[in-house]
Scaffold this motif. Structure first.
Motif, short mmCIF file in Angstrom:
data_model
loop_
_atom_site.label_atom_id
_atom_site.label_comp_id
_atom_site.label_asym_id
_atom_site.label_seq_id
_atom_site.Cartn_x
_atom_site.Cartn_y
_atom_site.Cartn_z
N VAL A 1 0.84 -1.20 0.00
CA VAL A 1 0.00 0.00 0.00
C VAL A 1 0.88 1.25 0.00
CG1 VAL A 1 -1.59 1.37 1.41
CG2 VAL A 1 -2.01 -1.07 1.06
N TYR A 2 1.86 1.28 0.91
CA TYR A 2 2.74 2.45 0.98
C TYR A 2 3.54 2.63 -0.31
CZ TYR A 2 1.94 4.06 5.73
OH TYR A 2 1.38 4.61 6.85
N ALA A 3 3.90 1.54 -0.95
CA ALA A 3 4.66 1.63 -2.20
C ALA A 3 3.88 2.43 -3.26
CB ALA A 3 5.00 0.24 -2.73
N VAL A 4 2.58 2.23 -3.30
CA VAL A 4 1.75 2.95 -4.27
C VAL A 4 1.73 4.45 -3.97
CG1 VAL A 4 -0.63 3.26 -5.10
CG2 VAL A 4 0.31 0.95 -4.79
N TRP A 5 1.54 4.81 -2.70
CA TRP A 5 1.53 6.23 -2.33
C TRP A 5 2.90 6.86 -2.56
CZ3 TRP A 5 -2.93 8.44 -1.94
CH2 TRP A 5 -4.03 7.73 -1.47
N TRP A 6 3.95 6.18 -2.18
CA TRP A 6 5.33 6.68 -2.33
C TRP A 6 5.63 6.94 -3.80
CZ3 TRP A 6 10.01 2.93 -1.63
CH2 TRP A 6 11.20 3.62 -1.78
N GLU A 7 5.27 5.98 -4.65
CA GLU A 7 5.51 6.12 -6.09
C GLU A 7 4.73 7.30 -6.67
OE1 GLU A 7 4.86 3.52 -10.15
OE2 GLU A 7 5.07 2.45 -8.25
N ARG A 8 3.53 7.52 -6.17
CA ARG A 8 2.73 8.64 -6.64
C ARG A 8 3.46 9.97 -6.40
NH1 ARG A 8 -3.48 8.84 -5.04
NH2 ARG A 8 -3.51 7.18 -6.57
N VAL A 9 4.06 10.11 -5.22
CA VAL A 9 4.82 11.33 -4.93
C VAL A 9 6.08 11.39 -5.77
CG1 VAL A 9 6.13 12.57 -3.15
CG2 VAL A 9 3.89 11.61 -2.59
N GLU A 10 6.83 10.32 -5.80
CA GLU A 10 8.09 10.29 -6.57
C GLU A 10 7.88 10.65 -8.03
OE1 GLU A 10 11.28 9.98 -5.90
OE2 GLU A 10 11.28 9.25 -3.85
N ASN A 11 6.74 10.25 -8.58
CA ASN A 11 6.48 10.48 -10.00
C ASN A 11 5.75 11.79 -10.27
OD1 ASN A 11 7.71 8.09 -10.82
ND2 ASN A 11 5.84 6.92 -10.50
N ASP A 12 5.44 12.55 -9.24
CA ASP A 12 4.75 13.82 -9.40
C ASP A 12 5.71 14.85 -9.99
OD1 ASP A 12 3.22 16.12 -9.22
OD2 ASP A 12 3.04 16.06 -7.04
N GLU A 13 5.37 15.39 -11.14
CA GLU A 13 6.23 16.36 -11.81
C GLU A 13 6.47 17.60 -10.94
OE1 GLU A 13 4.93 17.29 -15.77
OE2 GLU A 13 4.72 15.16 -16.27
N VAL A 14 5.47 18.01 -10.17
CA VAL A 14 5.63 19.17 -9.30
C VAL A 14 6.69 18.88 -8.25
CG1 VAL A 14 4.49 20.71 -7.64
CG2 VAL A 14 3.29 19.99 -9.73
N TYR A 15 6.64 17.67 -7.68
CA TYR A 15 7.64 17.27 -6.69
C TYR A 15 9.04 17.23 -7.32
CZ TYR A 15 10.48 14.39 -3.63
OH TYR A 15 11.51 13.93 -2.85
N GLN A 16 9.15 16.61 -8.47
CA GLN A 16 10.46 16.49 -9.13
C GLN A 16 11.06 17.86 -9.44
OE1 GLN A 16 12.40 13.86 -9.56
NE2 GLN A 16 10.88 12.64 -8.49
N ARG A 17 10.23 18.77 -9.93
CA ARG A 17 10.70 20.11 -10.25
C ARG A 17 11.12 20.85 -8.98
NH1 ARG A 17 7.02 21.17 -13.57
NH2 ARG A 17 5.49 22.02 -12.13
N ALA A 18 10.30 20.77 -7.93
CA ALA A 18 10.61 21.44 -6.67
C ALA A 18 11.89 20.87 -6.06
CB ALA A 18 9.45 21.31 -5.69
N LYS A 19 12.09 19.58 -6.16
CA LYS A 19 13.30 18.94 -5.63
C LYS A 19 14.52 19.43 -6.38
CE LYS A 19 15.14 14.28 -4.88
NZ LYS A 19 14.82 12.84 -5.05
N SER A 20 14.44 19.49 -7.70
CA SER A 20 15.58 19.99 -8.49
C SER A 20 15.90 21.44 -8.15
CB SER A 20 15.26 19.89 -9.99
OG SER A 20 15.28 18.56 -10.39
N GLU A 21 14.88 22.26 -8.04
CA GLU A 21 15.08 23.67 -7.72
C GLU A 21 15.69 23.82 -6.33
OE1 GLU A 21 11.23 25.43 -8.29
OE2 GLU A 21 11.37 25.25 -10.48
N HIS A 22 15.20 23.02 -5.39
CA HIS A 22 15.73 23.10 -4.02
C HIS A 22 17.19 22.67 -3.98
CE1 HIS A 22 15.22 23.44 0.32
NE2 HIS A 22 16.02 22.39 0.40
N ARG A 23 17.52 21.62 -4.68
CA ARG A 23 18.91 21.13 -4.69
C ARG A 23 19.85 22.13 -5.34
NH1 ARG A 23 18.49 14.64 -5.26
NH2 ARG A 23 18.75 14.29 -3.04
#
Length: 145
Positions: free
Chosen positions: A120-142
């Motif tokens: 169950v957690y794997a599905v939720w975790w993957e949803r966040v990891e694959n979120d383009e908004v998250y990926q963009r925010a992570k790159s900008e933060h780094r």
């Protein structure tokens, strides 16, 4: 993140001081997110994981809507930790990966309830990891780290 006085920081007030780190690093230290996420997290069985994953993902969406990258990343870490902790208990009796300092061989599947929780957690975790908004925010933060 290193252990030290930086954990006395309110990372919502000072997001520039937040470091992404590795894996689940900081989940029990980084405030105010620990206080907002820990009580939602649980992995006893599928039902607990369903409730926890949904609640943590809802907080993730709030953080995302607010442009709060540290909150987004901490929610991701709690979802990841739900998976890794549940899987440890699913594969090792009592969650004990080590006995007398020696790593034991994993079993398949010692605790089926924990395995279901992990999936169950794997599905939720993957949803966040694959979120383009998250990926963009992570790159900008780094880039600012």
């Amino acid at each position: 993140m290193s252990d030290g006085p930086e954990y006395d920081i309110d990372f919502r007030e000072h997001p520039e001081k937040y470091e992404v780190g590795r894996g689940e690093e900081g989940v029990f230290k980084v405030e105010p997110y620990k206080g907002e996420l820990l009580d939602r997290w649980g992995y006893a069985d599928r039902e607990t994981a369903d409730e926890g994953g949904e609640a943590i993902y809802a907080k993730y969406r709030e953080y995302r809507d607010e442009g709060d990258f540290p909150g987004m990343d901490m929610a991701r870490k709690y979802l990841q930790m739900g998976y890794t902790r549940a899987m440890r208990y699913a594969r090792y009796p009592g969650g004990q990966k080590y006995v007398d300092g020696e790593e034991r061989d994993p079993e398949k599947w010692v605790d089926h309830d924990k395995r279901e929780a992990a999936l169950v957690y794997a599905v939720w975790w993957e949803r966040v990891e694959n979120d383009e908004v998250y990926q963009r925010a992570k790159s900008e933060h780094r880039e600012r780290e």
